[in-house]
Motif scaffolding. Structure first.
Motif, PDB file in Angstrom:
ATOM      1  N   ARG A   9      39.429  29.521  31.476  1.00 46.48           N
ATOM      2  CA  ARG A   9      39.359  29.327  30.032  1.00 46.48           C
ATOM      3  C   ARG A   9      38.273  28.306  29.741  1.00 46.48           C
ATOM      4  N   PRO A  10      37.398  28.608  28.782  1.00 40.87           N
ATOM      5  CA  PRO A  10      37.345  29.819  27.960  1.00 40.87           C
ATOM      6  C   PRO A  10      36.699  30.978  28.701  1.00 40.87           C
ATOM      7  N   VAL A  11      36.817  32.152  28.138  1.00 36.70           N
ATOM      8  CA  VAL A  11      36.108  33.324  28.638  1.00 36.70           C
ATOM      9  C   VAL A  11      35.411  33.996  27.464  1.00 36.70           C
ATOM     10  N   ALA A  12      34.330  34.700  27.758  1.00 37.59           N
ATOM     11  CA  ALA A  12      33.544  35.425  26.751  1.00 37.59           C
ATOM     12  C   ALA A  12      33.112  34.515  25.600  1.00 37.59           C
ATOM     13  N   ASP A  13      32.902  33.227  25.903  1.00 36.82           N
ATOM     14  CA  ASP A  13      32.479  32.247  24.893  1.00 36.82           C
ATOM     15  C   ASP A  13      33.490  32.111  23.757  1.00 36.82           C
ATOM     16  N   LEU A  14      34.743  32.396  24.028  1.00 34.45           N
ATOM     17  CA  LEU A  14      35.814  32.266  23.047  1.00 34.45           C
ATOM     18  C   LEU A  14      36.738  31.139  23.501  1.00 34.45           C
ATOM     19  N   ALA A  15      36.796  30.075  22.713  1.00 35.24           N
ATOM     20  CA  ALA A  15      37.484  28.860  23.142  1.00 35.24           C
ATOM     21  C   ALA A  15      38.964  29.076  23.419  1.00 35.24           C
ATOM     22  N   THR A  16      39.606  30.004  22.728  1.00 31.69           N
ATOM     23  CA  THR A  16      41.044  30.204  22.900  1.00 31.69           C
ATOM     24  C   THR A  16      41.372  31.480  23.672  1.00 31.69           C
ATOM     25  N   ALA A  17      40.370  32.070  24.319  1.00 29.81           N
ATOM     26  CA  ALA A  17      40.617  33.225  25.188  1.00 29.81           C
ATOM     27  C   ALA A  17      40.751  32.744  26.624  1.00 29.81           C
ATOM     28  N   PHE A  18      41.564  33.457  27.401  1.00 29.32           N
ATOM     29  CA  PHE A  18      41.765  33.042  28.791  1.00 29.32           C
ATOM     30  C   PHE A  18      42.160  34.238  29.643  1.00 29.32           C
ATOM     31  N   VAL A  19      42.059  34.047  30.956  1.00 28.00           N
ATOM     32  CA  VAL A  19      42.560  35.017  31.927  1.00 28.00           C
ATOM     33  C   VAL A  19      43.328  34.247  32.993  1.00 28.00           C
ATOM     34  N   GLY A  20      44.560  34.649  33.211  1.00 28.84           N
ATOM     35  CA  GLY A  20      45.352  34.100  34.300  1.00 28.84           C
ATOM     36  C   GLY A  20      45.529  35.151  35.374  1.00 28.84           C
ATOM     37  N   THR A  21      45.221  34.796  36.636  1.00 27.58           N
ATOM     38  CA  THR A  21      45.254  35.761  37.743  1.00 27.58           C
ATOM     39  C   THR A  21      46.158  35.254  38.855  1.00 27.58           C
ATOM     40  N   TRP A  22      47.023  36.117  39.295  1.00 26.41           N
ATOM     41  CA  TRP A  22      47.877  35.828  40.452  1.00 26.41           C
ATOM     42  C   TRP A  22      47.717  36.946  41.469  1.00 26.41           C
ATOM     43  N   THR A  23      47.533  36.562  42.746  1.00 24.62           N
ATOM     44  CA  THR A  23      47.382  37.525  43.831  1.00 24.62           C
ATOM     45  C   THR A  23      48.604  37.464  44.724  1.00 24.62           C
ATOM     46  N   SER A  24      49.156  38.606  45.049  1.00 25.31           N
ATOM     47  CA  SER A  24      50.348  38.673  45.884  1.00 25.31           C
ATOM     48  C   SER A  24      50.101  38.058  47.253  1.00 25.31           C
ATOM     49  N   PRO A  25      51.099  37.366  47.824  1.00 25.44           N
ATOM     50  CA  PRO A  25      50.968  36.892  49.207  1.00 25.44           C
ATOM     51  C   PRO A  25      50.714  38.022  50.199  1.00 25.44           C
ATOM     52  N   ALA A  26      51.077  39.259  49.816  1.00 30.59           N
ATOM     53  CA  ALA A  26      50.820  40.408  50.678  1.00 30.59           C
ATOM     54  C   ALA A  26      49.376  40.879  50.595  1.00 30.59           C
ATOM     55  N   GLY A  27      48.565  40.240  49.723  1.00 25.89           N
ATOM     56  CA  GLY A  27      47.160  40.585  49.613  1.00 25.89           C
ATOM     57  C   GLY A  27      46.827  41.284  48.307  1.00 25.89           C
ATOM     58  N   ALA A  28      45.529  41.417  48.082  1.00 27.98           N
ATOM     59  CA  ALA A  28      45.042  42.018  46.833  1.00 27.98           C
ATOM     60  C   ALA A  28      44.807  43.511  46.951  1.00 27.98           C
ATOM     61  N   ASP A  29      45.144  44.085  48.112  1.00 29.27           N
ATOM     62  CA  ASP A  29      44.870  45.499  48.346  1.00 29.27           C
ATOM     63  C   ASP A  29      45.947  46.368  47.701  1.00 29.27           C
ATOM     64  N   GLY A  30      45.975  46.311  46.381  1.00 25.97           N
ATOM     65  CA  GLY A  30      46.927  47.091  45.601  1.00 25.97           C
ATOM     66  C   GLY A  30      46.462  47.096  44.161  1.00 25.97           C
ATOM     67  N   PRO A  31      47.167  47.736  43.287  1.00 23.74           N
ATOM     68  CA  PRO A  31      46.749  47.792  41.886  1.00 23.74           C
ATOM     69  C   PRO A  31      46.693  46.410  41.240  1.00 23.74           C
ATOM     70  N   THR A  32      45.795  46.264  40.279  1.00 24.35           N
ATOM     71  CA  THR A  32      45.730  45.074  39.446  1.00 24.35           C
ATOM     72  C   THR A  32      46.366  45.409  38.101  1.00 24.35           C
ATOM     73  N   LEU A  33      47.464  44.741  37.806  1.00 25.56           N
ATOM     74  CA  LEU A  33      48.252  45.001  36.604  1.00 25.56           C
ATOM     75  C   LEU A  33      47.833  44.020  35.520  1.00 25.56           C
ATOM     76  N   GLY A  34      47.369  44.535  34.401  1.00 26.60           N
ATOM     77  CA  GLY A  34      46.904  43.683  33.317  1.00 26.60           C
ATOM     78  C   GLY A  34      47.860  43.687  32.141  1.00 26.60           C
ATOM     79  N   LEU A  35      48.078  42.500  31.556  1.00 28.19           N
ATOM     80  CA  LEU A  35      48.910  42.361  30.364  1.00 28.19           C
ATOM     81  C   LEU A  35      48.127  41.616  29.304  1.00 28.19           C
ATOM     82  N   ILE A  36      48.194  42.105  28.073  1.00 27.54           N
ATOM     83  CA  ILE A  36      47.491  41.494  26.949  1.00 27.54           C
ATOM     84  C   ILE A  36      48.446  40.573  26.202  1.00 27.54           C
ATOM     85  N   LEU A  37      47.974  39.347  25.957  1.00 25.78           N
ATOM     86  CA  LEU A  37      48.725  38.361  25.197  1.00 25.78           C
ATOM     87  C   LEU A  37      47.984  38.081  23.895  1.00 25.78           C
ATOM     88  N   GLU A  38      48.702  38.143  22.773  1.00 22.74           N
ATOM     89  CA  GLU A  38      48.116  37.783  21.479  1.00 22.74           C
ATOM     90  C   GLU A  38      48.940  36.658  20.867  1.00 22.74           C
TER      91      GLU A  38
END
Length: 504
Positions: free
Chosen positions: A136-165
Motif C-alpha cells: 500500500r499504496p498501489v496504482a498511485d491510489l493512497a487507500t488502495a492495497f493488496v494483501g497476499t498470503w502464500t500457503s505453507p504448501a507452496g504457491a503452486d496452486g490457484p491464486t484466489l482473489g477477493l475484492i474489498l470495498e
C-alpha cells in the motif's frame, strides 16, 4: 502516508445477427434444437442489442448447454463434503467473532472515495495480523492495497482473489454508507481467513489475495486504474459481495449493473467583471446553463433508454461578479457502449457550440469510463446454489440480465469472477434506511451468508480441477464472443449514425 486511527484489532487466534428479428417459426426451431431460449433474449436491454446479439446469444446458449452450470452447481452444493462444511463453520466463527463488529464500525465512521484512510488502515491491520504481506499504496491510489498470503504448501496452486470495498456515499449532509460498502471488506476477510485456515490445515498449495479497491462510487474508477497498473495480474479468480434487495443471480452474457457510463466534466471559462458592467466580462455560468438546457433539448434526439444525469457543482461565488468559471458534471449512460459514444459526442459538440456562442472557453474532462462486463454461468449458478442451500432470504428463481461482477466491466473482461449479493435490505440502495439495515440483524445475517457463499465458490475453484477448467474455458470463450458482439453493434447502428455524418 499519514496513518489514521482505526478499529482496534485482536491478535490472530483470539477469535476463530444484426438486422431484424427472426420470424416466429425460426425462433421456435432455435428453441427446439437448443438454441436461444425465450429468457435469453431478455439478456440484452434494447431491440437493437437483441437483434445484433442474436447470433452471439445462440453461441452463449450452446456453451451453457455444454457446460451445464446449473446441474454442476447443484451437484457441488448438495454433495456431502466435510472439509467444505468445516470451512463454512469457520467463516461463521470469523464473522461473529470480530468481523461483524468491524463492519459496523466502518458503517458508523464513513469516508468518501479516495479518503477511506481509517477503513483501509483497519482492514490492512487485520490482514497483517493474519500473516498477509500488504502492499500500500498501489496504482498511485493512497487507500488502495493488496494483501497476499502464500500457503505453507507452496504457491503452486490457484491464486484466489477477493475484492474489498469500503467507500461511503457523498451527500450534502455528510458521507454515509447507504450502499452498505461498510460490510464488503469484513465479508471478504471472513472468507479469506477461513480459506487460509483450510489451506494450512490440509496442506493445499496456492495463494490468497485481498484487493482493497477504493472509491467504487466515484470516478475515475479505481479498479480500472488497478487493472491497468497490473495489480490484478496473477489472480486466477475474483469474488466480491454487495448488499441489496433480493437474492438473485445473473444470466451468463454481457452487461453491467448500472449501464455503460461516460463521466464528463464540462468546465466553462469566462472573464470576470462587475455585474453592473457585465459586458466587459464573459459569464461562464450562463454558458453552463445554456449547455445544461441544450442537453435537455437534445433528449428527444436520443433513444429513450439513455439516462443523462447532471449537476452544476460550480457556478460562481458572488452575485456581483461575473462568474469566471462554471462546471457541469454529467454521468452519461446507455445500455451499450456503441450508442453511448454517439450520445457523448453530441454532448461534447453542444458544449463547444455554446462556448463559441458565448465567447467562453470550454474544457472537457473525461474522468471515468464504465463498460459492459462478462458474466459466467458456471460461477453465477454455483453461488446461487449455495444461497439456496444456506437458506438465503428473498430468493428469486429467475436470473437477471448479465451484469459482470464489478462495476467497471473491464476487470470482469480480463479475469473470471462473480459477485455475491444476498438480500440485505428492504430499502433502496443509497438510502439511510439501507445503512440502518446494514447495522441490524437483516444485514448481519446477509453478510454472513455472503462470506460463506464466497468461501464455498473459492473452495471449489481451489480443490476441483474440472470446475476450475470449466470456469476458465467459459471465460475465454466469452472474451472472444464479446469482440464479435461489439462489432455487430457497430454494424447495426451504422445506417443511423451515417445519416448524422452526411448532415454535418
Amino acid at each position: 502516508m499519514r496513518c489514521r486511527a482505526g478499529f482496534v484489532t485482536k491478535k490472530r487466534g483470539s477469535a476463530p445477427g444484426r438486422g431484424g428479428a427472426l420470424p416466429a417459426a425460426a425462433v421456435f426451431i432455435l428453441m427446439a434444437t437448443g438454441g436461444v431460449r425465450p429468457g435469453a433474449l431478455q439478456a440484452q436491454t434494447t431491440d437493437t442489442e437483441r437483434a445484433a446479439a442474436r447470433p452471439i446469444l445462440e453461441e452463449i446458449e450452446a456453451l451453457q448447454a455444454r457446460l451445464a452450470p446449473g446441474e454442476r452447481a447443484a451437484r457441488l452444493a448438495e454433495a456431502p463434503d466435510a472439509d467444505r462444511d468445516r470451512l463454512l463453520a469457520d467463516v461463521e466463527a470469523q464473522w461473529t467473532g470480530e468481523l461483524q463488529a468491524v463492519s459496523d464500525w466502518i458503517g458508523r465512521h464513513p469516508e468518501v472515495g479516495f479518503e477511506e484512510f481509517r477503513a483501509a488502515d483497519t482492514l490492512t491491520a487485520l490482514l497483517e495480523t493474519r500473516g498477509f504481506q500488504v502492499r500500500r499504496p498501489v496504482a498511485d491510489l493512497a487507500t488502495a492495497f493488496v494483501g497476499t498470503w502464500t500457503s505453507p504448501a507452496g504457491a503452486d496452486g490457484p491464486t484466489l482473489g477477493l475484492i474489498l470495498e469500503y467507500d461511503a456515499l457523498r451527500d450534502t449532509g455528510g458521507p454515509f454508507h447507504g450502499d452498505q460498502h461498510n460490510a464488503q471488506g469484513p465479508v471478504a476477510l471472513a472468507a479469506a481467513f477461513a480459506l487460509q485456515d483450510f489451506m494450512e490445515r490440509e496442506g493445499v498449495p496456492g495463494r490468497i489475495q485481498a484487493f482493497g479497491t477504493p472509491a467504487e462510487e466515484m470516478g475515475p474508477p479505481s479498479k480500472l486504474a488497478m487493472l491497468e497498473a497490473g495489480v490484478f495480474e496473477g489472480a486466477d479468480i475474483l469474488v466480491r459481495s454487495h448488499g441489496g434487495r433480493g437474492t438473485r443471480r445473473n444470466r451468463a452474457g454481457f452487461g453491467t449493473c448500472c449501464l455503460n457510463i461516460d463521466m464528463r466534466k464540462f468546465v466553462f471559462h469566462g472573464r470576470p467583471s462587475h455585474q453592473r458592467s457585465s459586458w466587459f466580462g464573459r459569464n461562464a455560468l450562463e454558458a453552463a446553463v445554456h449547455f445544461y438546457s441544450m442537453v435537455d433539448g437534445l433528449r428527444s434526439s436520443w433513444r429513450p433508454e439513455a439516462s443523462i444525469q447532471g449537476v452544476i457543482p460550480e457556478g460562481g461565488v458572488a452575485p456581483n461578479v461575473v462568474p469566471e468559471r462554471a462546471v457541469v458534471d454529467y454521468y452519461i449512460r446507455y445500455p451499450d457502449e456503441v450508442y453511448l459514444a454517439h450520445i457523448t459526442e453530441m454532448m461534447e459538440d453542444a458544449a463547444r457550440s455554446v462556448s463559441d456562442a458565448t465567447r467562453t472557453r470550454v474544457e472537457i474532462e473525461n474522468y471515468g469510463t464504465y463498460r459492459d462486463g462478462i458474466t459466467l454461468g458456471t460461477l453465477e449458478e454455483l453461488w446461487f446454489a449455495y444461497a439456496k442451500r444456506l437458506g438465503a432470504p428473498e430468493l428469486n428463481p429467475e436470473p437477471d440480465r448479465p451484469a459482470g461482477y464489478e462495476e467497471t466491466g473491464f476487470v470482469s473482461r480480463a479475469l473470471p469472477g462473480v459477485g455475491v449479493s444476498v438480500h440485505s435490505t428492504t430499502a433502496s440502495n443509497h438510502t439511510h434506511e439501507a445503512l440502518a439495515d446494514a447495522l441490524s440483524e437483516v444485514g448481519h445475517r446477509a453478510f454472513l451468508l455472503d462470506a460463506q457463499i464466497m468461501a464455498a465458490v473459492l473452495y471449489h475453484f481451489l480443490t476441483d480441477a474440472d470446475f476450475r477448467a470449466a470456469v476458465k474455458e467459459e471465460h475465454a470463450t466469452m472474451q472472444g464472443l464479446f469482440d464479435s458482439y461489439i462489432q455487430r453493434l457497430k454494424e447495426a447502428y451504422e445506417p443511423e449514425l451515417a445519416l448524422d455524418r452526411r448532415g454535418r
